[in-house]
Design a protein around this motif. Structure first.
Motif, PDB file in Angstrom:
ATOM      1  N   LEU A 432      26.532  67.055  68.177  1.00 44.10           N
ATOM      2  CA  LEU A 432      27.441  65.915  68.183  1.00 44.10           C
ATOM      3  C   LEU A 432      26.795  64.705  67.522  1.00 44.10           C
ATOM      4  N   LYS A 433      25.500  64.555  67.745  1.00 39.80           N
ATOM      5  CA  LYS A 433      24.781  63.430  67.138  1.00 39.80           C
ATOM      6  C   LYS A 433      24.753  63.572  65.626  1.00 39.80           C
ATOM      7  N   ALA A 434      24.485  64.780  65.151  1.00 40.86           N
ATOM      8  CA  ALA A 434      24.388  64.990  63.703  1.00 40.86           C
ATOM      9  C   ALA A 434      25.728  64.828  63.010  1.00 40.86           C
ATOM     10  N   SER A 435      26.803  65.213  63.680  1.00 38.87           N
ATOM     11  CA  SER A 435      28.136  65.131  63.072  1.00 38.87           C
ATOM     12  C   SER A 435      28.821  63.805  63.313  1.00 38.87           C
ATOM     13  N   GLY A 436      28.163  62.902  64.047  1.00 40.65           N
ATOM     14  CA  GLY A 436      28.749  61.592  64.297  1.00 40.65           C
ATOM     15  C   GLY A 436      29.956  61.593  65.202  1.00 40.65           C
ATOM     16  N   ARG A 437      29.994  62.537  66.143  1.00 39.36           N
ATOM     17  CA  ARG A 437      31.157  62.650  67.028  1.00 39.36           C
ATOM     18  C   ARG A 437      30.908  62.100  68.426  1.00 39.36           C
ATOM     19  N   LEU A 438      29.818  61.368  68.614  1.00 40.83           N
ATOM     20  CA  LEU A 438      29.577  60.752  69.922  1.00 40.83           C
ATOM     21  C   LEU A 438      30.457  59.511  70.098  1.00 40.83           C
TER      22      LEU A 438
END
Length: 438
Positions: A432-438
């Protein structure tokens, strides 16, 4: 009080007068002499009021490790004291040795060391130091009441931190975090990213990332780079209700949840995200929020150390009130609970639409590997094996159904065996952090 030596003295002395003309007088004389020796020995025993106690040593230890606590006994009187002491702790502290014998001359102090190997996390207090002063002959001793010994016992509490077996994979997860959030930046802007810096254009960069003002100033083509956002909120929720008491291997399910929450908290803290903790069952047991990140991590570990399963049904409406009363800023909500049908369908599922509307929700449940093994038939199964396998497969099928229902409601579900559970939760966070979905 008399010792076993006094009893031995009478046992060897009383049979001797039987062969004398007047045995009863001889018996009385033997008893009188033994009593006089015991009284004299008691009079020569040093006073307990002259002894002073203090403790030093470890205040915290990880479960599975050992701690040392030093008890120093000082003789402030003018007489020699022969001391026998018992340093008593709660049974789960794993204390030993408990008994010590000391010869303390006037003005002398002597330390004794107790090694603690706790079997449970939480607070493990010292109970009582019982003192006994014996005479030089060893026939009698002084000992005060239990309340006196309790009042003169120096207090000490050993905080046993929860077991953290996933610490072994922490370097690997931190290395992945550095790739995601530290050393690597992205070429393009996306949801959940923030501006990082400016650099020269290279072939392959997205032309939409060109900063034209900076290009004009530098007389060269300059592009913006972006990185995943920091300072996001991660909210760990630990279910301490009755389902958390179920054994996974040799430990309660709550221990596996605490291990995964610890790993996630360390990762999120290193990523400069804010980590909060909520533990609840039919009431809120622990709440940790606010404060500096490094200080908060210590507070989180301390708070988790005191958690124990409670034989009560978890009230997830408490979680709803806690999360919905806060500001509307989006957070990662990680709920560590059991993926059992009744608690999920009746408790958490009605609440999920409201939670997922505001936050990214992960429901994490550890799977019992023993059930997975039972679901597999042996090479030559018997009738009992077939019945056990069918029951285990039904349990797993119900668990899959719960996972599908929670996923359909908008939650991300982590369902893994105990040895891989913490790593799976950390992997979802990093993804989630890598994909910017936080």
């Amino acid at each position: 009080m008399v010792t076993h030596r006094f009893a031995l003295l009478l046992a060897f002395g009383l049979p001797l007068p039987i062969f004398l003309p007047q045995p009863w007088r001889a018996v009385a004389a033997v008893v009188t002499v033994a009593a006089a020796l015991a009284a004299a020995d008691l009079a020569m025993a040093g006073p307990l009021t002259a002894l002073r106690l203090r403790r030093d040593g470890d205040h915290t230890v990880w479960l599975g490790g050992s701690a040392r606590v030093i008890l120093t006994v000082a003789n402030t009187g003018s007489r020699t004291v022969r001391v026998s002491l018992r340093d008593t702790w709660v049974p789960s502290a794993g204390a030993g040795p408990l008994f010590h014998t000391l010869l303390l001359r006037a003005g002398i102090e002597q330390p004794v060391t107790t090694t603690l190997t706790p079997t449970r996390h939480g607070d493990r207090p010292a109970v009582r130091v019982t003192l006994r002063s014996a005479g030089p002959l060893g026939l009698a001793y002084r000992q005060r009441s239990r309340s006196w010994n309790t009042a003169h016992t120096p207090p000490w509490n050993l905080r046993v931190l929860p077991r953290f077996p996933s610490r072994r994979i922490l370097p690997e997860k931190l290395a992945r975090l550095r790739v995601v959030d530290g050393s690597v930046v992205t070429r393009g802007r996306g949801h959940g990213t923030e501006f990082d810096n400016l650099r020269e254009y290279v072939i392959g960069d997205d032309v939409r990332s060109i900063d034209w003002r900076a290009t004009a100033r530098a007389h060269d083509v300059v592009v913006r780079t972006w990185r995943p956002e920091r300072d996001r909120r991660v909210f760990c929720v630990l279910d301490t209700g009755r389902t958390s008491a179920g054994l996974i291997g040799q430990a309660p399910r709550l221990d596996a949840s605490i291990d995964a929450a610890l790993l996630l908290s360390v990762l999120a803290t290193r990523a400069d995200d804010r980590v909060d903790l909520l533990a609840l069952d039919d009431t809120v047991r622990t709440r940790v929020e606010g404060g500096g990140q490094r200080t908060k991590l210590n507070r989180l570990i301390d708070a988790m150390a005191s958690l124990e399963p409670v034989l009560a049904e978890t009230d997830f409406t408490l979680l709803g009130r806690e999360m919905l009363r806060r500001d509307r800023k989006r957070a990662l909500l990680v709920i560590f609970t059991a993926l059992d049908t009744a608690p999920m369908i009746a408790g958490l599922l009605p609440l999920l639409p409201k939670l997922t509307a505001r936050h990214k929700v992960i429901v994490a449940g550890v799977r019992d590997p023993f059930v997975s093994r039972l679901a597999q038939l042996p090479g030559t199964p018997g009738v009992a094996d077939v019945h056990r396998s069918a029951a285990a497969q039904r349990v797993l099928a119900e668990r899959d159904r719960v996972r599908d229902v929670l996923t359909h409601a908008g939650a991300t579900v982590v369902d893994a065996d105990a040895d891989a559970f913490a790593g799976k939760v950390a992997d979802v966070y990093l993804l989630l952090k890598a994909s910017g979905r936080l």
